[in-house]
Design an enzyme around this catalytic site. Structure first.
Site, PDB file in Angstrom:
ATOM      1  N   GLN A  74       0.807  -1.209   0.000  1.00  0.00           N
ATOM      2  CA  GLN A  74       0.000   0.000   0.000  1.00  0.00           C
ATOM      3  C   GLN A  74       0.844   1.264   0.000  1.00  0.00           C
ATOM      4  O   GLN A  74       0.309   2.372   0.012  1.00  0.00           O
ATOM      5  CB  GLN A  74      -0.931  -0.011   1.224  1.00  0.00           C
ATOM      6  CG  GLN A  74      -1.917  -1.167   1.229  1.00  0.00           C
ATOM      7  CD  GLN A  74      -2.641  -1.313   2.556  1.00  0.00           C
ATOM      8  OE1 GLN A  74      -2.555  -0.473   3.450  1.00  0.00           O
ATOM      9  NE2 GLN A  74      -3.382  -2.411   2.703  1.00  0.00           N
ATOM     10  N   HIS A 136      -1.112   0.063   5.759  1.00  0.00           N
ATOM     11  CA  HIS A 136      -1.647   1.032   6.720  1.00  0.00           C
ATOM     12  C   HIS A 136      -0.743   2.258   6.925  1.00  0.00           C
ATOM     13  O   HIS A 136      -0.315   2.552   8.040  1.00  0.00           O
ATOM     14  CB  HIS A 136      -1.911   0.350   8.060  1.00  0.00           C
ATOM     15  CG  HIS A 136      -2.890  -0.776   7.979  1.00  0.00           C
ATOM     16  ND1 HIS A 136      -3.254  -1.532   9.062  1.00  0.00           N
ATOM     17  CD2 HIS A 136      -3.588  -1.282   6.923  1.00  0.00           C
ATOM     18  CE1 HIS A 136      -4.133  -2.450   8.690  1.00  0.00           C
ATOM     19  NE2 HIS A 136      -4.347  -2.316   7.378  1.00  0.00           N
ATOM     20  N   GLU A 215     -15.119   2.891  10.169  1.00  0.00           N
ATOM     21  CA  GLU A 215     -15.668   3.943  11.014  1.00  0.00           C
ATOM     22  C   GLU A 215     -15.710   5.308  10.332  1.00  0.00           C
ATOM     23  O   GLU A 215     -14.824   5.643   9.537  1.00  0.00           O
ATOM     24  CB  GLU A 215     -14.829   4.077  12.294  1.00  0.00           C
ATOM     25  CG  GLU A 215     -14.864   2.868  13.192  1.00  0.00           C
ATOM     26  CD  GLU A 215     -14.055   3.044  14.457  1.00  0.00           C
ATOM     27  OE1 GLU A 215     -14.000   2.096  15.255  1.00  0.00           O
ATOM     28  OE2 GLU A 215     -13.464   4.139  14.659  1.00  0.00           O
ATOM     29  N   TYR A 225      -9.790   6.959  19.956  1.00  0.00           N
ATOM     30  CA  TYR A 225     -10.838   6.264  19.200  1.00  0.00           C
ATOM     31  C   TYR A 225     -10.774   4.740  19.351  1.00  0.00           C
ATOM     32  O   TYR A 225     -11.513   4.025  18.688  1.00  0.00           O
ATOM     33  CB  TYR A 225     -10.818   6.737  17.741  1.00  0.00           C
ATOM     34  CG  TYR A 225     -11.262   8.185  17.688  1.00  0.00           C
ATOM     35  CD1 TYR A 225     -12.599   8.507  17.511  1.00  0.00           C
ATOM     36  CD2 TYR A 225     -10.356   9.210  17.922  1.00  0.00           C
ATOM     37  CE1 TYR A 225     -13.018   9.827  17.550  1.00  0.00           C
ATOM     38  CE2 TYR A 225     -10.773  10.536  17.960  1.00  0.00           C
ATOM     39  CZ  TYR A 225     -12.105  10.836  17.773  1.00  0.00           C
ATOM     40  OH  TYR A 225     -12.531  12.153  17.820  1.00  0.00           O
ATOM     41  N   TYR A 236      -9.594 -11.258  10.603  1.00  0.00           N
ATOM     42  CA  TYR A 236      -9.986 -11.735   9.281  1.00  0.00           C
ATOM     43  C   TYR A 236     -10.373 -13.215   9.302  1.00  0.00           C
ATOM     44  O   TYR A 236     -11.146 -13.670   8.468  1.00  0.00           O
ATOM     45  CB  TYR A 236      -8.876 -11.488   8.267  1.00  0.00           C
ATOM     46  CG  TYR A 236      -8.717 -10.020   7.920  1.00  0.00           C
ATOM     47  CD1 TYR A 236      -9.690  -9.354   7.182  1.00  0.00           C
ATOM     48  CD2 TYR A 236      -7.612  -9.299   8.342  1.00  0.00           C
ATOM     49  CE1 TYR A 236      -9.566  -8.019   6.869  1.00  0.00           C
ATOM     50  CE2 TYR A 236      -7.472  -7.956   8.037  1.00  0.00           C
ATOM     51  CZ  TYR A 236      -8.450  -7.317   7.302  1.00  0.00           C
ATOM     52  OH  TYR A 236      -8.321  -5.986   7.003  1.00  0.00           O
TER      53      TYR A 236
END
Length: 335
Positions: A74, A136, A215, A225, A236
């Site tokens: 990513q 991430h 979210e 959070y 998963y």
């Protein structure tokens, strides 16, 4: 304007009438984009290229001077934002995965966009959220109150989201020159949506859960959070990860099970947020009343595109990009 039409449709719980106009087709993920004068669009390709699309000619010019990136998983060249004072200073901000000794970490920098080149580019902040995995990075940018806000994913090291000494899983605030960086909120997993709500000073974020538990959050200074202590998602392979609520930890404004994978976000109006959805393969309109969600509508589901980012353009149209290299916009349906 299409923004008005879409906002009215979601408020009335009616399907909006629109057409999709493809602006350009690239061969890489169009990860981020923003708007320059004269309707031009500056965008990033995750592989490392920075480009400018000119709607008058439909041409794309590659911009020289972008930083070298760690293009793995990513990671790569990620968000791009145009300084609010671009007409005078020509500044453009970029985020990317910076190669470091132990893999890569999310970084932010800026340079002057002049004559097809990014001049005087300087790195403003290299986060301490390094790691060898390719997941991430977070990396969305937003301007508010003469500050720059930046999301950082937890890089697959979930418990570092709760570590006040690490940038993993945080939303950061810094001066527009990168000065005085601070942790604004914590306990995030991988926030890739960040937008200021029109008509307010609120900052909202969208982030990926694991298996479920995506979210939408109203970002508050110093708020936690909860990831991974609380989540509505699961591993998963099935087991629970944590509780769904705990005293002192923020609840999301809303969440999604199963996942829709919300990436970039924007607002059409004060009461309509828009999310780019990857696994959900659509654009989602979220209707708000106050700070509560009162309705949702999905667009372009039939295209089955992984939508990476969305932004409301200066022309009032809704622009979006995809993981298969599209830069497009929604326009009023032709009779």
């Amino acid at each position: 304007m299409i923004a008005v039409l879409l906002a009215a449709a979601v408020a009335a719980a009616a399907p909006p009438a629109y057409d999709v106009e493809l602006l350009t087709q690239r061969q890489d993920v169009v990860w981020g984009f923003d708007f320059l004068p004269a309707g031009r669009v500056v965008f990033t390709e995750r592989g490392g290229r920075l480009g400018v699309f000119d709607p008058k000619t439909a041409n794309v010019d590659v911009v020289a001077g972008a930083p070298g990136v760690w293009h793995n998983g990513q990671g790569g060249l990620l968000d791009v934002r145009v300084h609010p004072g671009f007409a005078k200073n020509k500044l453009v901000y970029l985020t990317w995965s910076q190669p470091v000794e132990d893999g890569a970490a999310t970084a932010v920098g800026r340079g002057r966009l002049e004559g097809g080149k990014l001049l005087g580019f300087e790195r403003l902040l290299l986060t301490n959220a390094g790691g060898k995995n390719g997941e991430h990075f977070g990396s969305r940018l937003e301007f508010r109150d003469r500050h720059l806000y930046m999301t950082v994913g937890e890089r697959g090291n979930r418990y570092l989201s709760q570590d006040p000494a690490r940038h993993n899983g945080k939303i950061l605030r810094m001066g527009l020159d990168g000065s005085s960086p601070e942790i604004w909120s914590l306990g995030h997993r991988n926030p890739q949506g960040l937008a200021k709500r029109p008509g307010t000073n609120q900052l909202w974020s969208a982030e990926f859960g694991p298996r479920g538990g995506d979210e939408l959050n109203l970002v508050k200074k110093g708020a936690n959070y909860g990831w991974p202590v609380i989540t509505y998602g699961r591993e998963y392979w099935g087991p629970k990860i944590g509780a769904t609520a705990k005293e002192g930890l923020e609840q999301p404004v809303t969440y999604w099970v199963p996942s829709i994978s919300p990436s970039g976000m924007t607002f059409l109006s004060k009461d309509v947020a828009v999310l780019a959805c990857l696994s959900g393969q659509h654009i989602r309109l979220v209707s708000l009343k106050g700070d509560a969600v009162v309705g949702q509508t999905s667009l372009i589901e039939d295209r089955r595109w992984r939508v990476r980012h969305v932004r409301k353009g200066p022309d009032g149209l809704l622009y979006f990009s995809t993981d298969d290299g599209k830069l497009a916009r929604l326009v009023p349906k032709r009779p």
